[in-house]
Design a protein around this motif. Structure first.
Motif, PDB file in Angstrom:
ATOM      1  N   ALA A  70     -12.349  -5.577 -73.148  1.00  0.00           N
ATOM      2  CA  ALA A  70     -11.858  -4.606 -72.408  1.00  0.00           C
ATOM      3  C   ALA A  70     -10.239  -5.282 -72.060  1.00  0.00           C
ATOM      4  O   ALA A  70      -9.175  -4.722 -71.963  1.00  0.00           O
ATOM      5  CB  ALA A  70     -12.314  -4.272 -71.145  1.00  0.00           C
ATOM      6  N   LYS A  71     -10.247  -6.484 -71.180  1.00  0.00           N
ATOM      7  CA  LYS A  71      -9.138  -7.018 -71.049  1.00  0.00           C
ATOM      8  C   LYS A  71      -7.962  -7.141 -72.157  1.00  0.00           C
ATOM      9  O   LYS A  71      -6.751  -7.120 -72.063  1.00  0.00           O
ATOM     10  CB  LYS A  71      -9.040  -8.419 -70.511  1.00  0.00           C
ATOM     11  CG  LYS A  71      -8.007  -9.319 -69.756  1.00  0.00           C
ATOM     12  CD  LYS A  71      -8.266 -10.619 -69.262  1.00  0.00           C
ATOM     13  CE  LYS A  71      -6.818 -11.138 -68.702  1.00  0.00           C
ATOM     14  NZ  LYS A  71      -7.368 -12.454 -68.426  1.00  0.00           N
ATOM     15  N   GLU A  72      -8.601  -7.565 -73.203  1.00  0.00           N
ATOM     16  CA  GLU A  72      -7.823  -7.775 -74.474  1.00  0.00           C
ATOM     17  C   GLU A  72      -7.254  -6.532 -75.061  1.00  0.00           C
ATOM     18  O   GLU A  72      -6.120  -6.189 -75.539  1.00  0.00           O
ATOM     19  CB  GLU A  72      -8.403  -8.561 -75.734  1.00  0.00           C
ATOM     20  CG  GLU A  72      -7.581  -9.077 -76.812  1.00  0.00           C
ATOM     21  CD  GLU A  72      -6.423  -9.652 -76.435  1.00  0.00           C
ATOM     22  OE1 GLU A  72      -5.318  -9.577 -77.381  1.00  0.00           O
ATOM     23  OE2 GLU A  72      -6.248 -10.243 -75.461  1.00  0.00           O
ATOM     24  N   MET A  73      -8.017  -5.552 -75.154  1.00  0.00           N
ATOM     25  CA  MET A  73      -7.643  -4.028 -75.568  1.00  0.00           C
ATOM     26  C   MET A  73      -6.666  -3.539 -74.685  1.00  0.00           C
ATOM     27  O   MET A  73      -5.700  -2.816 -75.239  1.00  0.00           O
ATOM     28  CB  MET A  73      -8.757  -3.254 -75.491  1.00  0.00           C
ATOM     29  CG  MET A  73      -9.845  -3.553 -76.650  1.00  0.00           C
ATOM     30  SD  MET A  73     -11.376  -2.418 -76.537  1.00  0.00           S
ATOM     31  CE  MET A  73     -10.486  -0.865 -77.020  1.00  0.00           C
ATOM     32  N   THR A  74      -6.820  -3.845 -73.271  1.00  0.00           N
ATOM     33  CA  THR A  74      -5.523  -3.211 -72.518  1.00  0.00           C
ATOM     34  C   THR A  74      -4.307  -3.954 -72.845  1.00  0.00           C
ATOM     35  O   THR A  74      -3.537  -3.357 -72.751  1.00  0.00           O
ATOM     36  CB  THR A  74      -6.027  -3.744 -70.931  1.00  0.00           C
ATOM     37  OG1 THR A  74      -7.330  -3.053 -70.716  1.00  0.00           O
ATOM     38  CG2 THR A  74      -4.755  -3.042 -69.965  1.00  0.00           C
ATOM     39  N   ARG A  75      -4.263  -5.168 -72.965  1.00  0.00           N
ATOM     40  CA  ARG A  75      -2.957  -5.954 -73.493  1.00  0.00           C
ATOM     41  C   ARG A  75      -2.711  -5.466 -74.818  1.00  0.00           C
ATOM     42  O   ARG A  75      -1.170  -5.385 -74.818  1.00  0.00           O
ATOM     43  CB  ARG A  75      -3.258  -7.375 -73.539  1.00  0.00           C
ATOM     44  CG  ARG A  75      -1.821  -8.274 -73.765  1.00  0.00           C
ATOM     45  CD  ARG A  75      -2.465  -9.794 -74.078  1.00  0.00           C
ATOM     46  NE  ARG A  75      -3.009  -9.890 -75.341  1.00  0.00           N
ATOM     47  CZ  ARG A  75      -2.093  -9.903 -76.525  1.00  0.00           C
ATOM     48  NH1 ARG A  75      -0.898  -9.973 -76.236  1.00  0.00           N
ATOM     49  NH2 ARG A  75      -2.780 -10.181 -77.871  1.00  0.00           N
ATOM     50  N   LEU A  76      -3.458  -5.090 -75.728  1.00  0.00           N
ATOM     51  CA  LEU A  76      -2.780  -4.786 -76.874  1.00  0.00           C
ATOM     52  C   LEU A  76      -2.550  -3.194 -77.100  1.00  0.00           C
ATOM     53  O   LEU A  76      -2.430  -2.479 -78.057  1.00  0.00           O
ATOM     54  CB  LEU A  76      -4.023  -4.997 -77.875  1.00  0.00           C
ATOM     55  CG  LEU A  76      -4.430  -6.434 -78.250  1.00  0.00           C
ATOM     56  CD1 LEU A  76      -5.471  -6.590 -79.263  1.00  0.00           C
ATOM     57  CD2 LEU A  76      -3.196  -6.948 -79.066  1.00  0.00           C
ATOM     58  N   ASN A  77      -2.991  -2.436 -75.811  1.00  0.00           N
ATOM     59  CA  ASN A  77      -2.800  -1.012 -75.680  1.00  0.00           C
ATOM     60  C   ASN A  77      -3.675  -0.220 -76.758  1.00  0.00           C
ATOM     61  O   ASN A  77      -3.241   0.786 -77.236  1.00  0.00           O
ATOM     62  CB  ASN A  77      -1.275  -0.530 -76.034  1.00  0.00           C
ATOM     63  CG  ASN A  77      -0.813   0.996 -75.417  1.00  0.00           C
ATOM     64  OD1 ASN A  77      -1.440   1.358 -74.611  1.00  0.00           O
ATOM     65  ND2 ASN A  77      -0.175   1.618 -76.113  1.00  0.00           N
ATOM     66  N   MET A  78      -4.743  -0.746 -76.732  1.00  0.00           N
ATOM     67  CA  MET A  78      -5.982   0.042 -77.727  1.00  0.00           C
ATOM     68  C   MET A  78      -6.897   0.788 -76.644  1.00  0.00           C
ATOM     69  O   MET A  78      -7.038   0.287 -75.234  1.00  0.00           O
ATOM     70  CB  MET A  78      -6.629  -1.134 -78.534  1.00  0.00           C
ATOM     71  CG  MET A  78      -5.828  -1.683 -79.415  1.00  0.00           C
ATOM     72  SD  MET A  78      -6.857  -2.929 -80.286  1.00  0.00           S
ATOM     73  CE  MET A  78      -7.975  -1.959 -81.562  1.00  0.00           C
ATOM     74  N   VAL A  79      -7.619   1.808 -77.086  1.00  0.00           N
ATOM     75  CA  VAL A  79      -8.494   2.612 -76.195  1.00  0.00           C
ATOM     76  C   VAL A  79      -9.754   2.220 -76.989  1.00  0.00           C
ATOM     77  O   VAL A  79     -10.087   2.043 -78.116  1.00  0.00           O
ATOM     78  CB  VAL A  79      -8.135   4.079 -76.353  1.00  0.00           C
ATOM     79  CG1 VAL A  79      -6.965   4.193 -75.660  1.00  0.00           C
ATOM     80  CG2 VAL A  79      -8.349   4.559 -77.593  1.00  0.00           C
TER      81      VAL A  79
END
Length: 316
Positions: free
Chosen positions: A95-104
């Motif tokens: 979840a942290k990496e997805m937030t950084r990558l602007n992914m949902v």
């Protein structure tokens, strides 16, 4: 193989020059910009969501590296059916990496929902309890990974009961589950399937009827285009008829259940139709890439991305 080396050596060697692919300094090193043929970050019109493992040849086995590769290729969402089976630390890391990558986050499967061992159509309290406990655990997972959707399949027919009684049992259980999920900001998306004729939920209109009866914003349809092509066809009209209850889409061509362009479904037309409808209503669906690859190895991953670039190239 490292992601950047893969983009340089494999996509370049494959001679792919794809219309609409935009150069991104995050993906392609400056020394590669002089090469005429390479695949760069795509500006997809729709939120396509790959699964872990789909680009393992390109990015390696590490989940975070796979996420980075997906983002490098322009994908803005992720599906992970097995997310509930991952430990909390891994969920939080993803979840942290997805937030950084602007992914949902797209769907994950609700663990121990209705299945052949505890079908909701039977109306047995012990089966319903298993489902409701799964809903409670799904809320916990959803909060960790910032998810809004969880996949639910009611299970098999209970063939010793009339179909109307079975349907009533399913509706009753789903109402209770929707109440739990709503408290955690999750929506169950009911998926009609074609895997076996024993499955209770088979068509989009049947799922529409159940969603209307449950009457909750936390109970919607997962319209898997592959399964619906097999079970009912007539894809675009069915999408229109069920539109108000659809919460999520999944993709797969038929026959073969591989990437778009490999079978009989005209995905460019289907994507265009959905894009125009959702834009008119200010909606934005996630499109889960729940399918295999028609080719093996890195070549298959090149072909998969090329297929999405082609299918997403509709004019609006």
């Amino acid at each position: 193989m490292q992601r950047r080396n893969f983009v340089k050596s494999t996509f370049g060697a494959a001679g792919l020059s794809l219309t609409g692919a935009a150069v991104s300094s995050d993906v392609v090193a400056s020394s590669w910009h002089s090469q005429p043929n390479f695949l760069a970050k795509n500006n997809f019109k729709l939120k396509y969501a790959p699964h872990f493992g789909m680009f393992e040849n390109s990015a390696g086995k590490d989940l975070i590296d796979q996420l980075k590769f997906m983002a490098d290729m322009g994908f803005t969402a992720l599906e992970d059916n097995g997310m509930m089976g991952r430990d909390a630390a891994t969920q939080e890391k993803i979840a942290k990496e997805m937030t950084r990558l602007n992914m949902v986050m797209g769907v994950f499967v609700l663990d121990k929902g209705g299945n052949s061992q505890n079908t909701l159509a039977a109306g047995k309290p012990e089966f319903v309890d298993i489902f409701l406990n799964g809903c409670k655990k799904a809320v916990e997972t959803g909060k960790r990974v910032n998810a809004k959707f969880t996949t639910v399949v009611p299970g098999d027919f209970e063939r010793n009961l009339p179909i109307g009684i079975q349907t009533g049992h399913v509706i009753d259980a789903l109402r209770r589950g929707a109440d739990i999920l709503a408290q955690g900001g999750l929506t169950m998306v009911l998926e009609p399937l074609s895997d076996t004729p024993n499955l209770f939920l088979r068509t989009s209109d049947q799922t529409y009827e159940i969603c209307r009866a449950v009457n909750s914003p936390s109970c919607k349809i997962l319209f898997d285009i592959y399964h619906m092509q097999k079970n009912e066809g007539h894809i675009i009209p069915h999408i229109d008829w069920c539109w108000s209850e659809i919460g999520y889409f999944q993709i797969g061509d038929n026959p073969g259940r591989n990437e778009p362009t490999t079978g009989e479904i005209n995905y460019k037309n289907v994507f265009k139709h959905i894009y125009q409808k959702q834009k008119a209503e200010n909606k934005e669906f996630i499109f889960g890439m729940e399918h295999g690859k028609s080719q093996k190895g890195t070549e298959g991953e090149v072909a998969l991305i090329k297929a999405y670039v082609e299918s997403d190239s509709f004019t609006v």
